[in-house]
Design an enzyme around this catalytic site. Structure first.
Site: not given
Ligand SMILES: *Cc1c(COP(=O)(O)O)cnc(C)c1O
Length: 432
Positions: A24, A151, A252, A281
């Site tokens: 980003y 997200y 998720d 993660k």
């Protein structure tokens, strides 16, 4: 800080700015800090400074950096079987990991697909959901229903279910598939849930059920889409609605999985099981990239009975043994360390330490759940100012937009949490 250390750091940043692209970021990322090494809850910069880590490398390093149990597991695996293709071959690290994931995961999940990053684990979840309906001869069930503020990743299929405003819908308009969005769960984590909190989603599910393959949400904590904590009772009602309308439910848990919210999984707060679950993660304790998609027998059995009978996915580095060994070691640590007590302690310390931020001008809301503390501002921060200011305070904090948040490793000491919360308050007092 010697002169040569800061020169070395400066040179590395200059070389980076010529050739590297950061997440980003424009081609020349700014500001940028060179890291030399990590240990426990600390980041040692190349210029000689030491920072207390408030980010766990984006939710991942739950046991702190360089934990000897994980390091040893990776080293031993390296000398035996670092990698082998997974098509037609199998190995102990992958099989044992899948067995263990099914043991700890919410019940009802019976098969594991290993993949290499969180976004891909969500892609696979979406693919499984669509293949399930294709196998049932219902190709028109080809849309997803989700909530605002989510997200789910950066690939095209996952971007399409990220928050339509904060995500990249406008930017990639015409390229992203069109899914349905309902209002985000508006009941806070400890607020009593009422039917009106889910009415918008319930209405859309009822109206569009014939085109909806699955509902996808992040249980209890919405991460990068807004750092929002909502009532577990919402999930129980959502499960009922999905059953009523014969729609699959996907959780998720790439951010919430493995203890971050105070329970092993976000779903455990509600004692609800999804049909499909994505993990990633912190799966390897922040050491290797690995993710997984867990699926119920009903879903995998339906796909097996349809055409072509196989799940049409297979990453090159699938089931990487080094990553699987790291994940075993991380699960060992979750069995043998007092992480629940630590997360509870960190929750209390974050709540107390961030409380003074509520009174600062420009602060909209302060909230804490598990080892996550969030200060939501009324306007986005200027990263060029606040990022170096946090480093000056000796802490690593990386806000996005209006959200300044802490999610330290579970091994972070009370003293280090104090440094994090005092540093955040000082920076917001000066700059927010
Ligand atoms: C980070 C994240 C992803 C994407 O994972 P990557 O490993 O960055 O691809 C997906 N869903 C949630 C909830 C996440 O927090």
């Amino acid at each position: 800080m010697t002169q040569s250390d800061s020169e070395r750091a400066q040179q590395l940043v200059e070389r980076d700015r010529r050739v590297v692209w950061h997440p980003y970021a424009p081609p020349q990322a700014e500001p940028l800090f060179a890291v030399d090494r990590v240990e426990g809850a600390e980041i040692h910069l190349t210029d000689g400074r030491t920072l207390v880590d408030g980010m766990s490398s984006w939710w991942s390093a739950i046991h702190g950096y360089r934990h000897p149990v994980i390091e040893t597991a990776i080293k031993e695996q390296l000398e035996r079987l670092p990698h082998i293709m997974f098509g037609g071959l199998t190995h102990e690290p992958a099989v044992r990991l899948c067995e263990r994931l099914l043991e700890v995961a919410p019940r009802g999940l019976e098969r594991v697909f290993l993949c290499d990053s969180g976004s891909i684990a969500v892609e696979v979840a979406i693919k499984v959901a669509f293949q399930y309906w294709l196998s049932r001869g219902r190709p028109e069930r080809n849309r997803l229903l989700t909530v605002e503020g989510g997200y789910h990743g950066d690939t095209f299929a996952t971007m399409a279910v990220c928050d339509p405003v904060n995500g990249m819908h406008d930017f990639f308009r015409g390229v992203l598939p069109d899914h349905r969005f309902a209002e985000r769960p508006s009941c806070r984590f400890d607020e009593p849930f009422e039917e009106h909190h889910i009415a918008d989603l319930a209405g859309k599910l009822e109206r569009h059920r014939d085109e909806i393959a699955a509902v996808i949400v992040e249980p209890v904590v919405q991460g990068a889409g807004g750092m929002w904590f909502y009532s577990p009772a919402y999930l129980r009602r959502l499960r009922e609605l999905c059953d009523e309308h014969d729609v699959l439910l996907v959780f998720d848990e790439i951010a919430t999985g493995f203890g971050r919210t105070g329970e092993m999984f976000g779903a455990d707060h509600a004692d609800v099981s999804p049909d499909i679950l994505s993990l990633g993660k912190s799966l390897t304790g922040g050491t290797m990239t690995l993710a997984a998609t867990l699926v119920s027998e009903r879903v995998s059995g339906t796909i097996a009975a349809g055409e072509p009978g196989a799940l049409m996915h297979g990453p090159t580095y699938m089931g990487n043994p080094l990553a699987c060994a790291a994940a075993h070691a991380s699960l060992d640590l979750l069995e043998t360390t007092p992480w629940r007590e630590n997360v509870k302690r960190i929750e209390n310390e974050l709540r107390e330490g961030l409380a003074p931020c509520s009174a600062l001008p420009g602060v909209g809301d302060v909230r804490t759940l598990g080892a996550i503390g969030v200060v939501e501002l009324e306007a986005p921060v200027d990263m060029k100012i606040v990022q170096p200011a946090f480093v000056e305070q000796g802490i690593w904090v990386r806000p996005f937009g209006k959200l300044v948040y802490l999610m330290p490793p579970f091994v972070t000491s009370s003293e280090q949490i104090g440094e994090l919360t005092r540093g955040v308050e000082a920076v917001l007092r000066a700059h927010a």
